[in-house]
Design an enzyme around this catalytic site. Sequence first.
Site, PDB file in Angstrom:
ATOM      1  N   CYS A  96      -0.346 -21.769 -36.933  1.00 45.85           N
ATOM      2  CA  CYS A  96       0.202 -20.441 -37.226  1.00 45.85           C
ATOM      3  C   CYS A  96      -0.838 -19.336 -37.177  1.00 45.85           C
ATOM      4  O   CYS A  96      -0.501 -18.185 -36.873  1.00 45.85           O
ATOM      5  CB  CYS A  96       0.954 -20.440 -38.553  1.00 45.85           C
ATOM      6  SG  CYS A  96      -0.072 -20.573 -40.041  1.00 45.85           S
ATOM      7  N   ASP A  97      -2.112 -19.635 -37.447  1.00 47.33           N
ATOM      8  CA  ASP A  97      -3.164 -18.617 -37.355  1.00 47.33           C
ATOM      9  C   ASP A  97      -3.184 -17.957 -35.976  1.00 47.33           C
ATOM     10  O   ASP A  97      -3.501 -16.767 -35.836  1.00 47.33           O
ATOM     11  CB  ASP A  97      -4.551 -19.229 -37.585  1.00 47.33           C
ATOM     12  CG  ASP A  97      -4.632 -20.246 -38.690  1.00 47.33           C
ATOM     13  OD1 ASP A  97      -3.620 -20.907 -38.974  1.00 47.33           O
ATOM     14  OD2 ASP A  97      -5.727 -20.410 -39.252  1.00 47.33           O
ATOM     15  N   ALA A  98      -2.857 -18.752 -34.965  1.00 44.73           N
ATOM     16  CA  ALA A  98      -2.917 -18.263 -33.588  1.00 44.73           C
ATOM     17  C   ALA A  98      -2.017 -17.067 -33.364  1.00 44.73           C
ATOM     18  O   ALA A  98      -2.268 -16.247 -32.468  1.00 44.73           O
ATOM     19  CB  ALA A  98      -2.535 -19.384 -32.616  1.00 44.73           C
TER      20      ALA A  98
END
Length: 371
Positions: A159-161
Amino acid sequence: MKTLRHFLIVITIFSCTNTITAQKIKPKKVKENMQRVADWQIANFEGLYSGHKKPHHPLDWTNAALYVGMVKWAAMAEDDRYYSWLRNIGETNEWQLYKRKYHADDHAVGQMYVDLFRKYKDEKMIAPTKEQFNFLMFHPSKSALNWGTPYHQDRWNWCDALFMSPPVWAKLYRITGEKKYLDFMMAEFKASTDFLFDKEENLYYRDERYFDKLDNGTKVFWSRGNGWVFAGLVNIMNELEPNSEEYMYFLNIYKKMAEKLITIQTPKGHWAMSLLGQEFYPTPETSGSSFYVYGLAWGINNGILDKETYEPAVKKGWNAMVSHITKDGMLGYVQPIGAAPGKAWPDKTEVYGTGAFLSAGSEVYKLYGGE
């Protein structure tokens, strides 16, 4: 279900009235705190404050997240020295993205390049980013999103991406008018969301490894991970036409997350490192929490979120963040690099926490009357 949600929101608003974080927010003071934190971070840009062995590379995602917030502060500051600092980083590194061609983390610095291009109109600032992204469009990764499959992080399977790469694609679309950038980003973002988004909780798993994990009986939704997403949604929507189909797609996710977030804010104003497990993670954490303050304040400022409902959470959150700034101007309680709930300390910080705080301040300033 709607009645239950309304009840939870009312309870959360009531809890936000406690005296600990009831201080009135003044625009002048917001700017003062932003400058203190920005100046400390620049003076300590290569400092080691969370256990890593050497300074981060200037083009690393950690610093890229700092630049996202620093650009916002530079636009508010009363001189150009912050723009000059950012521009020097770009020039020193010849406006290149970082070393991995497909990896979202190494695209993130492109956000700063595009924002500086908007100010200086110098094509060389964005030429390498455009060249690399054109290559990616014509040579897209075929990897599955499952964790551990070959080349899996060549796509946005964590999800950081969704903070790191998608806003760059959106910015390129905005400045060039070429819809190919938007179309590529939309397809990949939808694939990632279909894979990682929990429709029951309206939160994102960090990656596939957490789908079936429980932490003290609760699902594991990492605070900073969801903060990356929430801030990323804002940074994407800032580049799109509000009436467009693409904007409405992101707005739908944003509203669902916002409604959830104000029901799980802690009484002290931050968000727990495991969002559904504040009983087990009482330690403050300022990077994820700053991103939530940023996103919620933006929603109020843009007429998307009801001020009466959401402003108490912003006030409480901002006052909590400010309370963790040291006398020298360091933002404390930033969780070190990780991928899951963990620990944070008052004397440990990270550049991405500063970036999140500066982003938050840029919207809090507007919300409370700053021009």
